[in-house]
Motif scaffolding. Structure first.
Motif, PDB file in Angstrom:
ATOM      1  N   ALA A  20     -71.628 -52.380 -97.197  1.00 10.81           N
ATOM      2  CA  ALA A  20     -71.325 -51.812 -98.511  1.00 10.81           C
ATOM      3  C   ALA A  20     -70.774 -50.400 -98.334  1.00 10.81           C
ATOM      4  O   ALA A  20     -69.824 -49.986 -99.000  1.00 10.81           O
ATOM      5  CB  ALA A  20     -72.576 -51.779 -99.378  1.00 10.81           C
ATOM      6  N   TYR A  21     -71.350 -49.672 -97.390  1.00  4.58           N
ATOM      7  CA  TYR A  21     -70.864 -48.318 -97.146  1.00  4.58           C
ATOM      8  C   TYR A  21     -69.436 -48.336 -96.597  1.00  4.58           C
ATOM      9  O   TYR A  21     -68.599 -47.511 -96.986  1.00  4.58           O
ATOM     10  CB  TYR A  21     -71.790 -47.558 -96.198  1.00  4.58           C
ATOM     11  N   ALA A  22     -69.154 -49.292 -95.728  1.00  4.47           N
ATOM     12  CA  ALA A  22     -67.812 -49.381 -95.140  1.00  4.47           C
ATOM     13  C   ALA A  22     -66.753 -49.543 -96.233  1.00  4.47           C
ATOM     14  O   ALA A  22     -65.652 -49.005 -96.139  1.00  4.47           O
ATOM     15  CB  ALA A  22     -67.741 -50.527 -94.142  1.00  4.47           C
ATOM     16  N   ILE A  35     -66.920 -48.365 -99.302  1.00  8.35           N
ATOM     17  CA  ILE A  35     -66.743 -47.045 -99.913  1.00  8.35           C
ATOM     18  C   ILE A  35     -65.879 -46.177 -98.999  1.00  8.35           C
ATOM     19  O   ILE A  35     -64.965 -45.489 -99.444  1.00  8.35           O
ATOM     20  CB  ILE A  35     -68.112 -46.379-100.169  1.00  8.35           C
ATOM     21  N   TRP A  36     -66.176 -46.266 -97.702  1.00  5.47           N
ATOM     22  CA  TRP A  36     -65.408 -45.454 -96.755  1.00  5.47           C
ATOM     23  C   TRP A  36     -63.933 -45.853 -96.770  1.00  5.47           C
ATOM     24  O   TRP A  36     -63.037 -45.022 -96.743  1.00  5.47           O
ATOM     25  CB  TRP A  36     -65.972 -45.587 -95.341  1.00  5.47           C
ATOM     26  N   GLU A  37     -63.698 -47.154 -96.826  1.00  7.83           N
ATOM     27  CA  GLU A  37     -62.340 -47.686 -96.866  1.00  7.83           C
ATOM     28  C   GLU A  37     -61.552 -47.049 -98.023  1.00  7.83           C
ATOM     29  O   GLU A  37     -60.414 -46.643 -97.866  1.00  7.83           O
ATOM     30  CB  GLU A  37     -62.442 -49.194 -97.083  1.00  7.83           C
ATOM     31  N   ASN A  38     -62.188 -46.946 -99.178  1.00 10.70           N
ATOM     32  CA  ASN A  38     -61.516 -46.402-100.360  1.00 10.70           C
ATOM     33  C   ASN A  38     -61.439 -44.878-100.362  1.00 10.70           C
ATOM     34  O   ASN A  38     -60.440 -44.310-100.794  1.00 10.70           O
ATOM     35  CB  ASN A  38     -62.245 -46.834-101.641  1.00 10.70           C
ATOM     36  N   PHE A  39     -62.519 -44.240 -99.931  1.00 12.26           N
ATOM     37  CA  PHE A  39     -62.621 -42.801-100.181  1.00 12.26           C
ATOM     38  C   PHE A  39     -62.796 -41.940 -98.937  1.00 12.26           C
ATOM     39  O   PHE A  39     -62.920 -40.722 -99.042  1.00 12.26           O
ATOM     40  CB  PHE A  39     -63.771 -42.535-101.163  1.00 12.26           C
ATOM     41  N   ALA A  89     -71.204 -37.001 -89.779  1.00 15.23           N
ATOM     42  CA  ALA A  89     -72.089 -38.144 -89.519  1.00 15.23           C
ATOM     43  C   ALA A  89     -71.758 -39.311 -90.450  1.00 15.23           C
ATOM     44  O   ALA A  89     -71.922 -40.470 -90.095  1.00 15.23           O
ATOM     45  CB  ALA A  89     -73.541 -37.730 -89.672  1.00 15.23           C
ATOM     46  N   LEU A  90     -71.258 -38.996 -91.652  1.00 15.92           N
ATOM     47  CA  LEU A  90     -70.891 -40.053 -92.601  1.00 15.92           C
ATOM     48  C   LEU A  90     -69.522 -40.650 -92.289  1.00 15.92           C
ATOM     49  O   LEU A  90     -69.161 -41.700 -92.808  1.00 15.92           O
ATOM     50  CB  LEU A  90     -70.845 -39.483 -94.019  1.00 15.92           C
ATOM     51  N   SER A  91     -68.744 -39.961 -91.463  1.00 16.21           N
ATOM     52  CA  SER A  91     -67.370 -40.399 -91.208  1.00 16.21           C
ATOM     53  C   SER A  91     -67.338 -41.654 -90.341  1.00 16.21           C
ATOM     54  O   SER A  91     -68.192 -41.861 -89.490  1.00 16.21           O
ATOM     55  CB  SER A  91     -66.580 -39.283 -90.530  1.00 16.21           C
ATOM     56  N   ARG A  92     -66.323 -42.460 -90.576  1.00 15.72           N
ATOM     57  CA  ARG A  92     -66.145 -43.685 -89.808  1.00 15.72           C
ATOM     58  C   ARG A  92     -64.715 -43.702 -89.261  1.00 15.72           C
ATOM     59  O   ARG A  92     -63.800 -43.188 -89.907  1.00 15.72           O
ATOM     60  CB  ARG A  92     -66.365 -44.914 -90.702  1.00 15.72           C
ATOM     61  N   PHE A  93     -64.546 -44.308 -88.086  1.00 14.16           N
ATOM     62  CA  PHE A  93     -63.248 -44.254 -87.422  1.00 14.16           C
ATOM     63  C   PHE A  93     -62.831 -45.589 -86.844  1.00 14.16           C
ATOM     64  O   PHE A  93     -63.668 -46.384 -86.445  1.00 14.16           O
ATOM     65  CB  PHE A  93     -63.310 -43.233 -86.271  1.00 14.16           C
ATOM     66  N   VAL A 143     -60.643 -52.624 -85.558  1.00 10.87           N
ATOM     67  CA  VAL A 143     -60.838 -53.312 -86.829  1.00 10.87           C
ATOM     68  C   VAL A 143     -62.083 -52.807 -87.548  1.00 10.87           C
ATOM     69  O   VAL A 143     -62.026 -52.349 -88.681  1.00 10.87           O
ATOM     70  CB  VAL A 143     -60.916 -54.847 -86.624  1.00 10.87           C
ATOM     71  N   ALA A 144     -63.242 -52.865 -86.871  1.00 11.74           N
ATOM     72  CA  ALA A 144     -64.477 -52.403 -87.509  1.00 11.74           C
ATOM     73  C   ALA A 144     -64.574 -50.880 -87.417  1.00 11.74           C
ATOM     74  O   ALA A 144     -64.049 -50.267 -86.488  1.00 11.74           O
ATOM     75  CB  ALA A 144     -65.672 -53.042 -86.817  1.00 11.74           C
ATOM     76  N   TRP A 145     -65.219 -50.282 -88.407  1.00 14.10           N
ATOM     77  CA  TRP A 145     -65.382 -48.820 -88.408  1.00 14.10           C
ATOM     78  C   TRP A 145     -66.472 -48.399 -87.434  1.00 14.10           C
ATOM     79  O   TRP A 145     -67.513 -49.038 -87.346  1.00 14.10           O
ATOM     80  CB  TRP A 145     -65.754 -48.338 -89.808  1.00 14.10           C
ATOM     81  N   ARG A 146     -66.231 -47.294 -86.716  1.00 15.58           N
ATOM     82  CA  ARG A 146     -67.224 -46.758 -85.784  1.00 15.58           C
ATOM     83  C   ARG A 146     -67.688 -45.406 -86.267  1.00 15.58           C
ATOM     84  O   ARG A 146     -66.905 -44.601 -86.767  1.00 15.58           O
ATOM     85  CB  ARG A 146     -66.584 -46.560 -84.404  1.00 15.58           C
ATOM     86  N   SER A 147     -68.974 -45.121 -86.057  1.00 11.52           N
ATOM     87  CA  SER A 147     -69.471 -43.789 -86.387  1.00 11.52           C
ATOM     88  C   SER A 147     -69.441 -42.930 -85.124  1.00 11.52           C
ATOM     89  O   SER A 147     -69.361 -43.448 -84.009  1.00 11.52           O
ATOM     90  CB  SER A 147     -70.899 -43.878 -86.920  1.00 11.52           C
ATOM     91  N   LEU A 148     -69.535 -41.618 -85.302  1.00 10.35           N
ATOM     92  CA  LEU A 148     -69.548 -40.726 -84.140  1.00 10.35           C
ATOM     93  C   LEU A 148     -70.831 -40.909 -83.339  1.00 10.35           C
ATOM     94  O   LEU A 148     -70.856 -40.725 -82.135  1.00 10.35           O
ATOM     95  CB  LEU A 148     -69.389 -39.274 -84.592  1.00 10.35           C
TER      96      LEU A 148
END
Ligand SMILES: Nc1ncnc2c1ncn2[C@@H]1O[C@H](COP(=O)(O)OP(=O)(O)O)[C@@H](O)[C@H]1O
Ligand SMILES: [Mg+2]
Length: 633
Positions: free
Chosen positions: A370-372, A374-378, A398-402, A409-414
C-alpha cells in the motif's frame, strides 16, 4: 432595467477553458452524472461557511436568519431542480468571475490530458477532476442562478444554456432568495430521474451526507421541507462511529477528488494544544500536483467554523494531502492574516506534519505494498522535502524508495541498500538520468556490476538536487557514478578477474595522451578507467561541482551559463583501445579520427549529440570506407 443594463446582459462568451470544459460536459461520455449534485451542494456549503466566517466580524450579515441551510426543491412537472443556500451570495462581478472563468488550479493540466485521451480513459479523467459548477450542464440544458449577496439590496440573474455564452442581469428582489444563491436546473429530457426524490436522496446520502451544513428536500411545489442530512461535521465524531464509506464520501466532497483515499489520518491532539486533524492521502495524483505555486489544500477550521484554505497547514512536499484541521484553541475573532502569524498555528502545523509522516512510516512498515502505491504517485514530491526540510531529512530518506541496478521493478529502501553493501564499499552510489532503461545501459555501471555493487537509478528531476546536499544515510554519503574517480579498486570483483587500474601498459598510456592532445579544449582530461569493463569509453564529471545530469538540468533551466568540460574515461583493456594504441606513426590520420569518434561515442551513450555532427559524419564515412576496402588494397 435600463437600456445600458439590458445590453450588458447580452451573451458574454465564456473564457476559452470554460468553453472546452462545457463542451466536455454537454457531450459527456462520463456515465456518472450524479456528481453534479455533489458539486452544487459543495458550492452551497462553501458559501454558507464563508458567510459564517464573515459574520464573526460582522454579525449583522446574518440578520434574522442565522442558521445555514441548503434546500433542494423539485418541480417534476416543469422538469426543474433547484438548489438553494442562504450563504454569502454573489454580486454581478463575482458571478462573472466565478461562473465565467475557472480559477481552479490544475485545470490546464486536466484539459491537456483530456485532449490527449479517449473513450474509457477520458471518462476516468473526468471522474477524477472535480469539474465544479459546470457539471450542471451534464443534466441541464439551461441553468439560471439567482443570487443576493449577504447585506446587499441587489440581486442578480446569471443564465446560460452551456453553448458558449452566458448573460448576467439585475433581478427583481421579489424573485431572488432573501440571502444567498438559488441554482435552477432545467433538467434534460434524458435526465428526468433527477427530479425524483428517491434518486436525489440516495445521491445526497452517498455523496454529501457529511457536509457541515444541514440539507433538506422539498418534494413538490408547496410541500414542507424534510431534512435529509443533519450537517454534523464528520471529523467531530468518534472514529469508531465512522465507516470507511463515510470517510470516502467526505474525502471526495472536501478534496474534489473522486478516487478512494490511499491513507486516512484522523486524530485528536490533546494536551498543550487541542485540535482535530482529518487528512487523506489521495489514491491518485491530483491535477494540480505540479502547479508552479505548489499550494497545499488543507482547510483550517476553528471550533467547526471554516476559516481559510490558504493557511498552508502542511509543508509543500506534502501538498498532495487533502483534508482539514479544526483547532479548539485559536481565537475565533482573529483575522486570517493574524492567524498566519500565530505561534499556536506554527505548533499545530508542526504536529500535523509529524503525524502525517509518522502514519506514512507505519504504513511503510506494516503494509509495504500500500505504501509503494503512495510512493509511486507522490514520491517525487516527497523527495522535495529531503532538501527543504532539514529537520525531517533522515525520516524522509528512510521513507524514500528507489529503483536500482539490482531491483529495477520493485522499490528498494535505503535500509535494504545498506544491508547489501560490499566489502570496502563506503558510499551509496547513484546514477541520475531520464529513464530507468536508458540508465541501465549506461557504461558507467559496468565496473559496479562486475563487483556486485548496487547503484540507485534516479529518474526524477528533483533527484539531481537532493543528492548534492552532502546528505548521507546510515553514515554513507551519496556518490554519483558519473563523477570523479570511481574508487572501485578496493572493492573486490565478484567475477574474480582482478585487473588493477595501475597496470595500464605504456602503449595505451601514450594513446591516452594522444587522444587528449587531439581533443584539446573539448575535454578536461582523458584517463584510464576502472569503472568500465565492456565499453570502450564514457564521460564523467570532475570530482567537485555538480554531476553531469544536474549540470544539464541547470543549463536547461538557464541557471548555469555553460556545462563544464567532461573527463573522457577510456577502458585500457578494451580490444579496440589496445589495437588503436598499437597503430604506428603512419596511421596518424586514422588515430585522430578514432580519438574524435571515441569522444562522440561517449557523448551519444549519454543521450547527447556528437560534438560536431558534420565532422562526425565525415570521420565515420572515412573509417567505414577503410573497413570496406582497407588502405593499400
Ligand atoms: N452557491 C454559491 N454561492 C456563492 N458562490 C458560488 C456558489 N456557487 C458557485 N459560486 C462561485 O463560483 C465559483 C466556481 O465554483 P466551482 O466551479 O464549483 O469551483 P470551486 O468551487 O472549486 O471554486 C466558486 O468559487 C464561487 O466563487
Ligand atoms: Mg465547487
Amino acid at each position: 432595467m435600463n437600456v445600458a443594463e439590458e445590453s450588458r446582459a447580452e451573451g458574454r462568451p465564456f473564457e476559452a477553458d470554460v468553453a472546452k470544459l462545457l463542451h466536455l460536459m454537454v457531450h459527456s461520455v462520463y456515465s456518472d452524472k450524479d456528481v453534479f449534485l455533489r458539486e452544487l451542494i459543495s458550492n452551497a456549503a462553501d458559501a454558507c461557511e464563508r458567510l459564517r466566517y464573515e459574520a464573526l466580524a460582522t454579525p449583522s450579515l446574518l440578520e434574522d436568519d442565522p442558521n445555514p441551510r441548503i434546500v433542494i426543491s423539485i418541480d417534476a412537472d416543469q422538469r426543474r431542480l433547484t438548489i438553494e443556500d442562504n450563504g454569502i451570495g454573489m454580486n454581478r462581478d463575482e458571478m462573472i468571475e466565478g461562473l465565467g472563468t475557472i480559477a481552479r488550479s490544475g485545470t490546464k493540466a486536466f484539459l491537456d490530458r483530456i485532449e490527449a485521451s479517449q473513450g474509457a480513459e477520458r471518462a476516468t479523467l473526468i471522474g477524477q477532476f472535480g469539474v465544479g459548477f459546470y457539471s450542471a450542464f451534464m443534466v441541464a440544458d439551461r441553468v439560471d442562478v439567482l443570487s443576493r449577496p449577504a447585506g446587499s439590496g441587489e440581486a442578480w440573474l446569471w443564465s446560460s444554456d452551456g453553448q458558449g455564452t452566458f448573460s448576467v442581469s439585475p433581478a427583481d428582489l421579489a424573485d431572488a432568495p432573501r440571502r444567498g444563491t438559488r441554482v435552477i436546473l432545467h433538467i434534460k429530457e434524458d435526465s428526468k430521474t433527477y427530479t425524483e426524490r428517491f434518486t436525489l436522496e440516495r445521491i445526497v446520502r452517498e455523496q454529501s451526507g457529511h457536509v457541515p451544513v444541514p440539507i433538506s428536500i422539498v418534494e413538490k411545489p408547496g410541500a414542507a421541507p424534510a431534512e435529509i442530512a443533519d450537517g454534523a461535521a464528520l471529523w467531530t465524531k468518534a472514529k469508531a462511529d465512522i465507516g470507511t464509506a463515510d470517510y470516502t464520501d467526505f474525502y471526495r466532497s472536501i478534496a474534489g477528488q473522486f478516487d478512494e483515499p490511499a491513507l486516512i489520518v484522523h486524530f485528536r491532539a490533546e494536551g498543550r494544544h487541542e485540535y482535530t486533524g482529518l487528512i487523506f492521502i489521495p489514491g491518485s495524483r491530483p491535477f494540480d500536483l505540479f502547479d508552479a505555486d505548489r499550494k497545499g489544500r488543507i482547510k483550517l477550521y476553528v471550533k467547526r467554523v471554516f476559516i481559510t484554505g490558504e493557511a498552508e497547514m502542511l509543508p509543500r512536499y506534502l501538498r498532495f494531502a487533502r483534508g482539514l484541521v479544526d483547532s479548539a484553541d485559536l481565537p475565533l475573532n482573529i483575522s486570517r492574516e493574524m492567524i498566519q502569524e500565530s505561534p499556536l498555528l506554527g505548533a499545530i502545523k508542526k504536529g500535523l506534519a509529524s503525524r502525517v509522516i509518522g502514519e506514512l512510516e507505519k504504513l511503510a512498515e506494516k503494509e509495504p505494498e500500500a505504501y509503494a502505491k503512495i510512493w509511486e504517485n507522490f514520491g517525487s514530491v516527497l523527495k522535495e522535502g529531503i532538501y527543504e526540510d532539514l529537520e525531517r531529512r533522515d525520516a524522509l530518506l528512510a521513507l524514500s524508495r528507489f529503483k536500482t541496478t539490482s531491483s529495477a521493478v520493485a522499490w528498494r529502501s535505503l535500509k535494504e541498500y545498506v544491508v547489501g553493501l560490499k566489502e570496502n564499499q563506503t558510499a551509496i552510489y547513484y546514477l541520475a538520468g531520464d529513464d530507468v532503461e536508458r540508465l541501465q545501459a549506461s557504461p558507467h555501471l559496468e565496473g559496479f556490476r562486475a563487483r556486485g555493487v548496487e547503484v540507485l537509478l534516479l529518474t526524477d528531476p528533483v533527484d539531481s538536487f537532493w543528492v548534492t546536499l552532502g546528505a548521507s544515510f546510515d553514515g554513507k554519503p551519496f556518490k554519483s557514478v558519473t563523477q570523479g574517480a570511481a574508487d572501485l579498486t578496493l572493492i573486490p570483483r565478484s567475477d574474480a578477474k582482478q585487473t588493477p587500474a595501475a597496470a595500464v601498459d605504456a602503449e595505451v598510456n601514450d594513446f591516452l595522451a594522444f587522444i587528449k592532445a587531439t581533443l584539446g579544449e573539448e575535454v578536461e582530461d582523458v584517463r584510464a578507467s576502472d569503472r568500465l569493463t565492456d565499453s570502450a569509453v564514457c564521460l564523467v564529471a570532475p570530482e567537485s561541482g555538480p554531476d553531469r545530469q544536474l549540470e544539464k538540468l541547470l543549463a536547461g533551466a538557464g541557471r548555469l551559463a555553460s556545462i563544464s568540460k567532461p573527463i573522457l574515461e577510456v577502458n585500457p583493456r578494451h580490444e579496440l583501445v589496445t589495437a588503436l594504441a598499437r597503430l604506428g606513426e603512419g596511421e596518424r590520420a586514422l588515430k585522430e579520427d578514432a580519438a574524435h569518434l571515441l569522444f562522440d561515442e561517449a557523448r551519444v551513450l549519454e543521450g547527447e549529440r556528437p560534438a560536431n555532427p558534420r565532422a562526425f559524419s565525415d570521420r565515420l564515412a572515412r573509417v567505414l570506407r577503410r573497413s570496406v576496402s582497407p588502405a593499400g588494397s
